[in-house]
Design a protein around this motif. Structure first.
Motif, mmCIF file in Angstrom:
data_model
loop_
_atom_site.group_PDB
_atom_site.id
_atom_site.type_symbol
_atom_site.label_atom_id
_atom_site.label_comp_id
_atom_site.label_asym_id
_atom_site.label_seq_id
_atom_site.Cartn_x
_atom_site.Cartn_y
_atom_site.Cartn_z
ATOM 1 N N SER A 91 -34.921 14.681 4.869
ATOM 2 C CA SER A 91 -36.355 14.983 4.846
ATOM 3 C C SER A 91 -36.705 16.029 5.899
ATOM 4 C CB SER A 91 -37.168 13.706 5.079
ATOM 5 O OG SER A 91 -36.920 12.756 4.066
ATOM 6 N N VAL A 92 -36.138 15.902 7.102
ATOM 7 C CA VAL A 92 -36.432 16.869 8.161
ATOM 8 C C VAL A 92 -35.906 18.254 7.784
ATOM 9 C CG1 VAL A 92 -35.923 17.504 10.547
ATOM 10 C CG2 VAL A 92 -36.526 15.139 9.978
ATOM 11 N N VAL A 93 -34.667 18.299 7.272
ATOM 12 C CA VAL A 93 -34.092 19.590 6.859
ATOM 13 C C VAL A 93 -34.932 20.220 5.758
ATOM 14 C CG1 VAL A 93 -32.102 20.681 5.770
ATOM 15 C CG2 VAL A 93 -31.755 18.987 7.576
ATOM 16 N N ASN A 94 -35.335 19.396 4.793
ATOM 17 C CA ASN A 94 -36.145 19.921 3.696
ATOM 18 C C ASN A 94 -37.498 20.396 4.198
ATOM 19 O OD1 ASN A 94 -36.897 20.035 0.622
ATOM 20 N ND2 ASN A 94 -38.524 18.834 1.563
ATOM 21 N N LEU A 95 -38.127 19.626 5.097
ATOM 22 C CA LEU A 95 -39.453 19.993 5.590
ATOM 23 C C LEU A 95 -39.410 21.294 6.374
ATOM 24 C CD1 LEU A 95 -42.442 19.155 5.943
ATOM 25 C CD2 LEU A 95 -41.752 17.964 8.037
#
Length: 377
Positions: A286-290
């Motif tokens: 989620s962090v990488v995608n965000l």
């Protein structure tokens, strides 16, 4: 209106030669919708041919900067075309090889976790039964979900490559013809620019958007895949390289590609390491995608593509329903093509473009049309 002798007013009656001509807006709308339905039906029925050919067109457009670079370096045009074609062949071979390898490894490794999958399946039924729903109701609701069927489906994917092989053949043949037809396309575009400058500008916007979309999506897809693989290896999730290939491929699917790439590694983290590992996988993805896909990547593609997030998502759903998996991957380029031919090329449809694109994209296209920006090369 005309006035009679007694002061009454009667509606005017048009003479036969004065009657309005044309179909009117209702007729035009009905015919347009019918034509659109026929075209979309034809695409859906022949998606195995149309989608690979359109993908080939996208790849040739994305490779144009390389061909121009080779020509500026002094290489003959035919030599540059051969090198570009070989590069595209190598990229396709690498991508297909990675996918086949990932499917092969998954088909061999996944059955080893079948017992854990069945155990998790039974625990899920028992857990859901604690929330006021009887276990029998939960079991009946999930009766069609057979863990053995899920495992078998994954194993059989590697053996269902005949259709993909046919599409790959069409893609390779279309690539060959399109690469060697680039000089002819350039001449035709010059003719269009003289006779229909607005259409030529729309086509330029389309090619700019396609090049930006594929090049940037590939670069950031590799970055995301590398980060995901490193994180999965640190956590200890099995088949980390396989899930990295999955993350790279699903990066081409807008909006929901992140979810498609997240579910399998999170599930395997849950099976092998428990809820804590699964939560770590979800958090890292989620962090990488965000950070990368939501903030950084759109900065590079927004000016050229310029589609709003809503239009991007709706185009994904629409083209996936029309043309399947390739329709989902090609959703953005397909929408850009429709926008170029039906919206940008027609001055009467300028109002509709405001609902499809961001204000910055429209302003940039308008400045280029007015000559304030040099035309794309």
């Amino acid at each position: 209106m005309t006035t009679t002798g007694d002061g009454a007013r009667e509606p005017d009656v048009l003479a036969p030669h004065e009657e309005p001509k044309g179909w009117g807006i209702a007729g035009v709308t009905v015919v347009s919708l019918a034509a659109a339905f026929v075209v979309l039906w034809g695409i859906s029925q022949h998606a195995n041919l149309v989608m690979p050919a359109f993908l080939a067109l996208n790849l040739v457009i994305a490779a144009q900067p390389l061909q121009r670079l080779l020509e500026r370096a002094g290489l003959p045009r035919w030599g540059g075309m051969i090198i570009v074609l070989l590069v595209l062949y190598l990229l396709l071979a690498a991508l297909v090889g990675m996918l086949v390898w990932a499917l092969w490894i998954a088909a061999e490794e996944i059955p080893r976790y079948q017992d854990k999958f069945v155990e998790l399946y039974e625990q899920t039924i028992e857990f859901l039964g604690r929330f006021g729903v009887s276990e029998d109701q939960v079991s009946s609701s999930l009766a069609g979900v057979d863990p053995g069927t899920v495992i078998g489906t994954v194993q059989n994917v590697a053996g269902q490559l005949s259709s993909a092989g046919g599409q790959l053949t069409v893609l390779v043949i279309a690539l060959t013809f399109l690469v060697f037809d680039v000089p002819g396309i350039t001449r035709r575009r010059a003719v269009i620019a003289r006779q229909r400058p607005r259409l030529a500008d729309a086509l330029s916007s389309f090619t700019d958007g396609v090049k930006s979309y594929w090049i940037v999506s590939t670069i950031f897809g590799l970055i995301v895949a590398v980060i995901d693989v490193i994180a999965l290896m640190i956590i200890g999730v099995p088949l980390a390289l396989v899930w990295g290939v999955l993350a790279f491929v699903t990066n081409y699917i807008p909006n929901i590609g992140f979810v498609l790439g997240l579910v399998p590694p999170a599930l395997f983290a849950l099976l092998t390491g428990g809820p804590v590992d699964a939560i770590w996988v979800v958090v890292i993805y989620s962090v990488v995608n965000l950070v990368i896909q939501s903030f950084i990547q759109p900065k590079f593609t927004g000016d050229a593509v310029g589609l709003t997030p809503t239009v991007t998502f709706l185009s994904l759903v629409f083209w996936a329903s029309v043309a399947g998996a390739l329709g989902a991957i090609l959703a953005v380029p397909l929408t850009l093509a429709v926008k170029a031919f039906l919206v940008d090329a027609d001055p009467r449809m300028t109002w509709f473009s405001t609902f499809m694109t961001t204000p910055d994209a429209d302003a940039k296209r308008d400045r280029r049309r007015a000559g304030k920006l040099p035309p794309p090369r």
